[in-house]
Design a protein around this motif. Structure first.
Motif, short mmCIF file in Angstrom:
data_model
loop_
_atom_site.label_atom_id
_atom_site.label_comp_id
_atom_site.label_asym_id
_atom_site.label_seq_id
_atom_site.Cartn_x
_atom_site.Cartn_y
_atom_site.Cartn_z
N THR A 106 43.68 19.66 0.63
CA THR A 106 43.36 18.24 0.80
C THR A 106 43.55 17.82 2.25
O THR A 106 44.26 18.50 3.01
CB THR A 106 44.30 17.35 -0.06
OG1 THR A 106 45.63 17.48 0.45
CG2 THR A 106 44.28 17.72 -1.52
N GLY A 107 42.97 16.68 2.57
CA GLY A 107 43.16 16.11 3.90
C GLY A 107 44.62 15.74 4.13
O GLY A 107 45.14 15.88 5.25
N SER A 108 45.30 15.26 3.09
CA SER A 108 46.72 14.92 3.22
C SER A 108 47.52 16.14 3.64
O SER A 108 48.36 16.08 4.54
CB SER A 108 47.29 14.43 1.88
OG SER A 108 46.55 13.35 1.38
N ASN A 111 46.89 17.01 7.29
CA ASN A 111 47.64 16.17 8.23
C ASN A 111 49.14 16.45 8.18
O ASN A 111 49.82 16.43 9.20
CB ASN A 111 47.34 14.69 7.97
CG ASN A 111 45.99 14.30 8.55
OD1 ASN A 111 45.64 14.74 9.64
ND2 ASN A 111 45.23 13.49 7.83
N TYR A 134 44.46 5.32 7.49
CA TYR A 134 44.84 6.08 6.30
C TYR A 134 44.66 7.55 6.61
O TYR A 134 43.58 7.96 7.06
CB TYR A 134 44.01 5.69 5.07
CG TYR A 134 44.49 6.46 3.85
CD1 TYR A 134 45.69 6.15 3.27
CD2 TYR A 134 43.74 7.52 3.34
CE1 TYR A 134 46.18 6.88 2.17
CE2 TYR A 134 44.21 8.25 2.25
CZ TYR A 134 45.42 7.92 1.68
OH TYR A 134 45.90 8.64 0.61
N HIS A 135 45.71 8.34 6.42
CA HIS A 135 45.62 9.77 6.71
C HIS A 135 46.06 10.63 5.53
O HIS A 135 46.10 11.86 5.67
CB HIS A 135 46.49 10.11 7.93
CG HIS A 135 46.02 9.49 9.20
ND1 HIS A 135 44.87 9.88 9.86
CD2 HIS A 135 46.53 8.47 9.94
CE1 HIS A 135 44.70 9.16 10.95
NE2 HIS A 135 45.69 8.28 11.02
N GLY A 136 46.46 10.00 4.41
CA GLY A 136 46.82 10.82 3.27
C GLY A 136 48.07 10.34 2.57
O GLY A 136 48.66 9.33 2.95
N CYS A 206 42.20 8.97 13.47
CA CYS A 206 40.90 9.28 12.86
C CYS A 206 39.86 9.11 13.97
O CYS A 206 39.87 8.09 14.67
CB CYS A 206 40.66 8.30 11.72
SG CYS A 206 38.95 8.18 11.16
N ASP A 239 41.84 13.53 13.39
CA ASP A 239 41.56 13.55 11.95
C ASP A 239 40.05 13.40 11.76
O ASP A 239 39.48 12.34 12.03
CB ASP A 239 42.33 12.41 11.27
CG ASP A 239 42.15 12.37 9.77
OD1 ASP A 239 41.09 12.84 9.29
OD2 ASP A 239 43.04 11.86 9.06
N VAL A 241 38.53 13.99 8.83
CA VAL A 241 38.29 13.97 7.38
C VAL A 241 37.10 13.06 7.04
O VAL A 241 36.31 13.35 6.15
CB VAL A 241 39.57 13.54 6.63
CG1 VAL A 241 39.29 13.22 5.18
CG2 VAL A 241 40.63 14.63 6.74
N GLN A 242 36.95 11.96 7.79
CA GLN A 242 35.81 11.08 7.51
C GLN A 242 34.65 11.31 8.47
O GLN A 242 33.50 11.01 8.14
CB GLN A 242 36.25 9.61 7.63
CG GLN A 242 37.29 9.24 6.61
CD GLN A 242 37.03 7.89 5.98
OE1 GLN A 242 35.91 7.39 5.93
NE2 GLN A 242 38.08 7.29 5.47
N LYS A 269 37.58 16.10 3.03
CA LYS A 269 36.48 15.61 2.19
C LYS A 269 35.15 16.39 2.20
O LYS A 269 34.86 17.07 1.22
CB LYS A 269 36.22 14.14 2.51
CG LYS A 269 37.37 13.21 2.11
CD LYS A 269 37.00 11.77 2.35
CE LYS A 269 38.18 10.83 2.31
NZ LYS A 269 38.58 10.41 0.97
C1 LIG Z 1 40.80 9.77 7.61
C2 LIG Z 1 41.43 10.39 6.40
N1 LIG Z 1 42.37 11.33 6.55
C3 LIG Z 1 42.97 11.92 5.50
C4 LIG Z 1 42.67 11.55 4.20
C5 LIG Z 1 43.38 12.20 3.06
O1 LIG Z 1 42.56 13.12 2.43
P1 LIG Z 1 42.85 13.57 0.92
O2 LIG Z 1 42.57 12.38 0.05
O3 LIG Z 1 41.91 14.72 0.70
O4 LIG Z 1 44.27 13.99 0.85
C6 LIG Z 1 41.70 10.57 3.99
C7 LIG Z 1 41.35 10.17 2.60
O5 LIG Z 1 40.80 9.13 2.34
C8 LIG Z 1 41.06 9.98 5.11
O6 LIG Z 1 40.14 9.04 4.95
#
Ligand SMILES: Cc1ncc(COP(=O)(O)O)c(C=O)c1O
Length: 436
Positions: A106-108, A111, A134-136, A206, A239, A241-242, A269
């Motif tokens: 996962t992104g969480s 990070n 939001y990073h997780g 992000c 980050d 992820v987005q 994601k």
């Molecule tokens: C910028 C960003 N980083 C990290 C995450 C966390 O990812 P995950 O939900 O896969 O743990 C998200 C999730 O919305 C995100 O938008």
């Protein structure tokens, strides 16, 4: 009726606070390309989701997944050609200094791992984020994720800088002046760690500042901010992820658009098109220094099935020229959204790049007061009319539009015309028009 019953069952077993989109939640049963279908067979245009990056249920991704699932799936403590080949292929899309991959689910987790790495390598604990990121969801990462974390829960090792908002902050300043002002916020945060006796570890941003509202950043801001970060012995975690995997059309990675090279990059994601695949891409010296003193192992992360899926996603991006599509369709969509902006008082600003757009709703164009109620209404009315979007920003007033990458100009027309119809039915304050 069936959907209402399912909602009640969900409340009972998952609780009422488990997040659900829309005032009338949608019971989705199938997806294909940019379309999703509910249990009544109703079709919705997905203009929100970046997880099905190359399109919902892309046949090549599904085939790769099921083929490898039928051959072998293990954890990563065995050698596997597919896993190594995927890591080689993925890292080749980054700057040469970012040459090593570590997989997560996962992104969480990505990070969390990146935070552990910069803390280990810097010998410090202090990390900077923005005031609305939001990073997780892990214990360390949520402290930086100030969308849901009040200041008192951020702990002694986190500082936040105010959300960059050139739409409001410009005040006649040039790009360079504004970039310097934003970078000074980062410097102040670094200084505040020093004042508190906390050693600095780095910065986690992000690269599209998505939760913050997708600001149109002044050129040069990140280079100025990173000069402060590196001078203080810290590292930059980008980050993606987005923002990653060609979303901006012009670049594969958001950091490239910002004109800098990070020390570590976190992915999630879109990477597995819905399959739980995420990771950290980092400088060799950082990975080696971290792993020489710490064990990192993650049972499910980067397994042979995940590698097959990740490879298929990269294949589809290349073969269907999806980043190029994001650039051309994105430009077309942005122009059409901007044209709407000139017709409706409620729209204060329209911005974006590639297939990622923000439409900022305001109660008063001069005061730029966030119109959160109107944004909530628009998102729900769009859903009622068959187009899925969401909202972001500290004022909860910015329409977030971020469709799967095969989005076409016809899809853009449907999106814009539906939004036009929704806005036509609202008064300039964003309230439903009465018939009298
Ligand atoms: C910028 C960003 N980083 C990290 C995450 C966390 O990812 P995950 O939900 O896969 O743990 C998200 C999730 O919305 C995100 O938008």
């Amino acid at each position: 009726m069936a959907t209402d019953a399912l909602l009640e069952r969900r409340y009972r077993v998952l609780g009422r606070n488990s997040p659900l989109f829309y005032e009338k939640p949608i019971n989705l049963v199938r997806g294909e390309g940019v379309w999703v279908y509910d249990a009544d067979g109703r079709r919705y245009l997905d203009a929100y989701n970046n997880v099905p990056h190359v399109g919902h249920c892309h046949p090549r991704v599904v085939a790769a997944l099921s083929r490898q699932a039928g051959i072998l799936n293990t954890h990563t403590r065995y050698l596997h050609e597919g896993v190594v080949a995927y890591a080689e292929r993925l890292t080749a899309t980054f700057d040469p200094s970012l040459s090593m991959a570590m997989f997560t689910c996962t992104g969480s987790e990505a990070n969390e791992l990146a935070l552990r790495m910069i803390r280990e390598c810097s010998g410090g604990m202090g990390v900077i984020g923005t005031a609305h990121a939001y990073h997780g969801n892990s214990a360390a990462v949520i402290q930086l994720g100030s969308v849901f974390t009040p200041p008192e829960k951020r702990g002694p090792y986190v500082r936040t800088v105010p959300v960059m908002d050139p739409y409001r902050d410009r005040a006649g300043r040039s790009d360079d002046e504004l970039a310097t002002a934003y970078a000074d916020d980062v410097k102040r945060a670094i200084d505040s760690f020093a004042a508190a006796g906390v050693r600095f570890a780095g910065l986690l941003f992000c690269t599209s500042f998505s939760s913050e509202g997708l600001p149109d950043l002044p050129a040069g801001f990140m280079a100025k901010a990173l000069a402060h970060v590196h001078a203080a012995g810290g590292y930059f975690i980008a980050d993606e992820v987005q923002s990653g995997f060609g979303r901006f059309g012009s670049h594969m990675w958001g950091y490239q658009k910002l004109g800098v090279v990070p020390d570590l990059v976190t992915l999630g994601k879109p990477m597995g098109n819905g399959h739980p695949l995420a990771g950290v891409i980092a400088r060799r010296d950082l990975v080696e220094s971290f792993t020489s003193a710490n064990m990192y192992f993650n049972t499910f992360a980067g397994n042979p099935v995940s590698a097959a899926v990740g490879t298929a996603v990269l294949d589809v991006l290349r073969d269907e020229r999806l980043p190029e599509n994001a650039a051309t369709v994105g430009k077309y969509t942005l122009e059409r959204l901007a044209a709407l902006g000139s017709r409706y008082e409620l729209i204060g600003d329209v911005r974006g790049a590639g297939l990622f757009f923000a439409v900022e709703l305001v109660r008063d164009r001069r005061a730029k007061t966030p119109a959160a109620d109107a944004a909530r209404r628009v998102v729900n009315l769009m859903r009622d009319r068959g187009v899925l979007i969401s909202r972001i920003g500290p004022g909860d007033n910015i329409l977030k539009i971020r469709p799967p990458m095969p989005f076409s100009t016809e899809n853009a027309d449907l999106l814009v015309e539906t939004l036009d119809g929704v806005l036509r039915d609202l008064d300039p304050a964003g309230k439903p028009r009465t018939n009298d």
